[in-house]
Write a protein that holds these residues in place. Structure first.
Motif, mmCIF file in Angstrom:
data_model
loop_
_atom_site.group_PDB
_atom_site.id
_atom_site.type_symbol
_atom_site.label_atom_id
_atom_site.label_comp_id
_atom_site.label_asym_id
_atom_site.label_seq_id
_atom_site.Cartn_x
_atom_site.Cartn_y
_atom_site.Cartn_z
ATOM 1 N N ASP A 1 -0.560 4.927 -0.843
ATOM 2 C CA ASP A 1 -1.645 5.008 0.138
ATOM 3 C C ASP A 1 -1.034 4.894 1.541
ATOM 4 O O ASP A 1 -1.088 3.849 2.184
ATOM 5 C CB ASP A 1 -2.660 3.893 -0.108
ATOM 6 N N GLU B 1 -1.887 6.248 4.375
ATOM 7 C CA GLU B 1 -2.836 6.075 5.473
ATOM 8 C C GLU B 1 -3.195 4.604 5.665
ATOM 9 O O GLU B 1 -3.214 4.086 6.786
ATOM 10 C CB GLU B 1 -4.090 6.904 5.196
ATOM 11 N N ALA B 2 -3.470 3.912 4.540
ATOM 12 C CA ALA B 2 -3.795 2.482 4.633
ATOM 13 C C ALA B 2 -2.583 1.687 5.114
ATOM 14 O O ALA B 2 -2.712 0.769 5.935
ATOM 15 C CB ALA B 2 -4.251 1.965 3.275
ATOM 16 N N ALA C 1 0.834 -1.208 0.000
ATOM 17 C CA ALA C 1 0.000 0.000 0.000
ATOM 18 C C ALA C 1 0.869 1.260 0.000
ATOM 19 O O ALA C 1 0.558 2.248 -0.683
ATOM 20 C CB ALA C 1 -0.924 -0.016 1.219
ATOM 21 N N ARG C 2 1.966 1.240 0.743
ATOM 22 C CA ARG C 2 2.860 2.398 0.779
ATOM 23 C C ARG C 2 3.501 2.626 -0.586
ATOM 24 O O ARG C 2 3.638 3.769 -1.042
ATOM 25 C CB ARG C 2 3.938 2.172 1.841
#
Length: 913
Positions: A715, A717-718, A710-711
């Motif tokens: 993203d 935050e996720a 996700a990073r």
């Protein structure tokens, strides 16, 4: 307190000081007194320097351990507390062996003495028990003369007893033949005397000849069947008790030839039933020796005879019981050959007969067999209900007849079955609870029947299962120890009877599990040796009977283990050869029966391993094909039983590997999808069994992979949410399993959270996470004596939190001092000692380390300043005698202070100026 600590030699204090303290505690436990009794400190110092020289009134081995722990010179002590613990455990094992040897020797001699007043079968059984005890003692202590004498005497007596029994059997047989002959002769004489009429003489003579032939034939048949009955029943029990299945198989085949040579149509129903029973016993022997084709034909023949008898007399209870038993034997062979449908059909017929007869003990055996097939077909809920029904019946029967050994053995078997199911449905604690109750019963049975090899095999079976649970709970050492215990038992059993395929198979399974644990522990050579031996055993079984599908399956699992080891050693071609052979076996078995879930699981495992190799060797498309096929097979398994943790884990692993492959193929969105699905599956697994440490660790790892992906996709935050979810799991795992690898995983989780918080602008929170991560790395390095890394890790901590942590500077100083970077060490000590609130405490040892570091760095003024402060504080805080001891030590030939002692200011300092 260790001598070096009591005399103020702070720089000499290490783990061996703890060993000394534990030695003092052990001394108090053994003797009731402390190592030294004293009234004044000088008296204490004198006794401390003299050391402990003897410990009276204790077991010799234990006393030596305590003396070594209390050695005055730390070089003579155990290196670590763990080494001391290992020595104590070794003494316990040896002491337990000695106690067992003494108990077995006494019991064996008493058994031999009791045999003097017996005769016949009772005498033979008593002598067999004595010989079994002798064998057990010699396994524990090969040179035990007492055991050798016991065994020799028992063998001599048994040889005499067997000779006597053989003479008696021949005498009985001759008497039987003599009576039959006398009756026949008398009948013939009366007949001839009665029929003297010339017209009938020729006809009567022919009839007499025919009658004589019939009598001779009947006499021969009676003798043959008497001998066959002895071989199948009495001799069967005797050969099984001494583990000679090879001889029993030969006897069984000879009996089989005789029975098949007899005309079945001209004998009574009772004789037919007797022969059907004999055929069934022969079939059991052929199954155990691995001859499944001949076993199936024999068992079906026995079943057919009983079916004919039951059809003719449906109310005959004995024949219905015989038919149910014959059906179970036929089903056992079908199960070994992999024909699960046929096995299930005959097992269900057997259970129906047992229910109709209200025969509870035998009903449970049929229920267990049906449930076992249902488990292999994936119908676990139905299987669980049957196992529980069987358990309820056996508990009640065992309560009603607590002295019945067979009933208690059956109860233990039910507990083992229910434990297998509970492990998958109710979690580790439920499985272990049933296994431990089972183990308690089986250990008691083994004690009561020490010469019965089946009792030993039953203990090994449940020890193996408990070891598996320990491994799932994260206790690798306990798992390895349990697998080794089962391995020792199965080795002994296979040595006793190499022809018994059941024991050979279990030996190979134990070898494989020990190998896997050794591999995880880094013992590659030991793991390889065990894997190779396991594979050799399994190949031998498969060659013995090619129709045995279970043996083929076992070969495949052994190949997977050996290939995994080769892969970890980067021997990729060798690994790929073994994986492909395992895959071929799995495909062949699935083609035979695509309902067998065990073989489906083998297939997905082999596909997954081959997909991994192709991934790492750059064959991405081929790897994706293999991994996706493996995933589809695993998903099909979970559709049969969504609560099966093993199958759910296979699905999660397949998603993990497909996600990693997608990352390498630069397809981050697809990787995110697979990692998300992996996390979802692993959450379900942990929900099914929260105590499963391996499952929790896998979930934490998968959350980390998902967060990293996700990073990468932007993203943050996720990503931070996934990392944050993994943190408490990592903390719990590191608490339950505080090994360096688990703590590094926790540190990595903290790093990820720290960087995520930093990206989100939460600087203070980020520093907290990063600082904790560095602390963990520093502690790991300190534990491993990696001094340079230790110092660097603490420096990173300071870079994150600022210069106010005095203890951090002192810790860095210790690391640099150990690395002999004395100037840098002195600088760190100086920074740490700026904190006035700590100076009083630091004077008890930290200052002196700074003195040594400064002296070795040539900074004499700083060294003398710190030494002056150190001695001043010691004068104020210590009793005069203790201060004198420290002063004496400081003025001794300490190489770290050699450069200082040459200075006039140093001499004046100790002169009191």
């Amino acid at each position: 307190m260790a001598p070096e600590a009591a005399l103020g030699n702070v720089q000499e204090i290490d783990a061996r000081a703890d060993v000394y303290s534990l030695g003092a505690i052990l001394h108090r436990i053994l003797t009731g007194d402390f190592p030294f009794e004293f009234k004044t400190f000088p008296e204490y110092v004198r006794k401390l320097l003299k050391g402990v020289t003897e410990i009276a009134g204790t077991p010799p081995g234990l006393g030596r351990i305590c003396l070594k722990a209390l050695a005055r010179d730390k070089a003579d002590r155990y290196e670590t507390v763990g080494a001391l613990a290992d020595a104590l455990r070794a003494w316990q094992r040896e002491s337990a062996i000695d106690r067992e040897v003494d108990a077995l020797s006494t019991e064996g001699e008493a058994t031999l003495a009791a045999a003097e007043g017996l005769e016949g079968d009772a005498l033979v059984r008593q002598l067999d028990r004595a010989m079994a005890m002798s064998v057990r003692i010699l396994e524990l202590r090969p040179d035990n003369e007492r055991a050798e004498a016991l065994g020799n005497r028992a063998r001599e007596m048994r040889a005499g007893a067997m000779a006597q029994r053989e003479r008696a059997a021949r005498s009985r047989l001759l008497r039987r033949v003599g009576v039959v002959g006398l009756v026949a002769a008398t009948a013939a004489t009366l007949l001839v005397a009665f029929l003297l009429d010339d017209k009938r003489r020729d006809a009567e003579s022919a009839r007499v000849r025919e009658e004589a032939q019939r009598v001779r034939a009947e006499k021969q048949r009676a003798a043959a069947e008497s001998l066959a009955d002895f071989m199948i029943h009495d001799l069967h029990d005797g050969l099984v008790s001494v583990g000679r299945l090879d001889l029993l198989a030969q006897v069984s085949r000879k009996s089989l030839e005789y029975y098949r040579g007899l005309p079945i149509e001209d004998v009574s129903d009772e004789v037919r039933a007797s022969r059907a029973l004999a055929l069934g016993r022969i079939g059991e022997v052929l199954v155990a020796s691995g001859d499944l084709d001949e076993a199936l034909a024999t068992c079906v023949e026995s079943q057919t005879v009983y079916e004919t008898l039951v059809a003719a007399a449906p109310t005959n209870r004995e024949w219905q019981q015989g038919l149910a038993t014959a059906l179970n034997r036929t089903g056992d062979v079908h199960q070994e050959t992999g024909d699960l449908d046929a096995a299930l059909a005959v097992f269900r017929r057997s259970a129906e007969i047992r229910r109709r007869l209200d025969d509870e003990q035998d009903l449970t055996r049929s229920l267990d067999r049906v449930a076992t097939i249902l488990v292999r077909r994936g119908e676990r809920d139905t299987a669980r209900a049957l196992y529980l029904e069987s358990l309820r019946i056996r508990r009640r029967l065992a309560t009603q007849s607590p002295e019945d050994l067979d009933t208690r053995a059956a109860l233990a078997k039910s507990l083992e079955h229910v434990g297998d199911i509970a492990l998958q449905t109710d979690g580790l604690s439920a499985g272990v609870e049933h296994y431990e109750e089972c183990l308690a019963i089986r250990q008691q049975l083994r004690t009561e029947q020490p010469d019965d090899p089946e009792r030993q095999a039953e203990v090994a079976s449940v020890v193996f299962r408990i070891a598996h649970c320990r491994g799932l709970a994260g206790d690798a050492a306990a798992a390895l120890e349990g697998y080794r215990q089962s391995l020792v038992i199965y080795r002994r059993l296979v040595d006793l009877d190499p022809s018994k395929s059941f024991w050979q198979r279990n030996l190979s399974l134990s070898l494989g599990r020990v190998a896997g644990r050794l591999k995880d522990a880094g013992d590659t050579d030991g793991a390889r040796a065990h894997f190779v031996e396991a594979l050799d055993v399994k190949r031998r079984l498969a060659r013995r009977d090619p129709s045995n599908t279970r043996a083929q399956h076992d070969v495949g699992t052994a190949l997977i283990g050996l290939a995994d080891l080769a892969k970890s050693a980067n021997q990729i071609p060798e690994a790929l050869v073994s994986y492909n052979e395992a895959l071929a076996i799995a495909r062949q078995l699935v083609a035979l029966d695509d309902v067998n879930t065990e073989w489906q699981s083998d297939l997905t495992t082999a596909l997954s391993r081959i997909g991994q190799i192709r991934h790492h060797t750059g064959r991405h498309e081929a790897a994706r094909k293999d991994l996706e096929e493996g995933l589809s097979v695993a998903l099909a398994l979970t559709q049969r039983d969504a609560a099966n943790v093993e199958w759910q884990s296979e699905v999660a692993l397949a998603h993990d590997r497909l996600g990693a492959l997608a990352q390498d193929m630069k397809d981050q969105p697809r990787a995110l999808v697979h990692f998300t699905q992996s996390v979802d599956v692993r959450r379900r697994i942990v929900g099914l069994d929260a105590q499963n440490l391996a499952a929790a660790a896998s979930l934490a790892w998968a959350l980390g992979k998902l967060g990293s992906t996700a990073r990468t996709l932007g993203d943050g935050e996720a990503a931070l949410a996934y990392f944050t979810e993994s943190l408490p799991i990592h903390r719990d795992i590191a608490t339950r399993d505080a090994t360096p690898s688990r703590r590094r995983e926790l540190a990595l989780s903290l790093y990820n959270i720290g960087t995520g918080r930093e990206s989100a602008g939460r600087q203070d929170d980020a520093l907290l996470a990063l600082r904790e991560a560095e602390w963990i790395h520093a502690h790991i390095a300190a534990y491993a004596n990696e001094h340079r890394y230790w110092a660097e890790a603490y420096q990173r901590v300071l870079a994150a939190v600022g210069p106010s942590e005095a203890y951090d500077h002192l810790t860095i100083g210790y690391g640099l001092y150990a690395e002999k970077d004395f100037a840098a060490a002195a600088a760190e000590f100086a920074r740490g000692l700026k904190n006035e609130s700590l100076r009083a405490d630091l004077a008890r040892g930290h200052l002196y380390n700074g003195v040594c570091a400064a002296a070795l760095a040539g900074e004499h003024d700083k060294a003398l300043e710190w030494l002056t402060e150190d001695l001043r504080r010691r004068r104020e805080e210590m009793p005069p005698a203790l201060f004198a001891a420290h002063l004496t030590h400081a003025m001794s030939n300490d190489p770290d202070l050699a450069s200082l002692r040459e200075l006039d200011s140093f001499q004046r300092l100790f002169a009191g100026d």
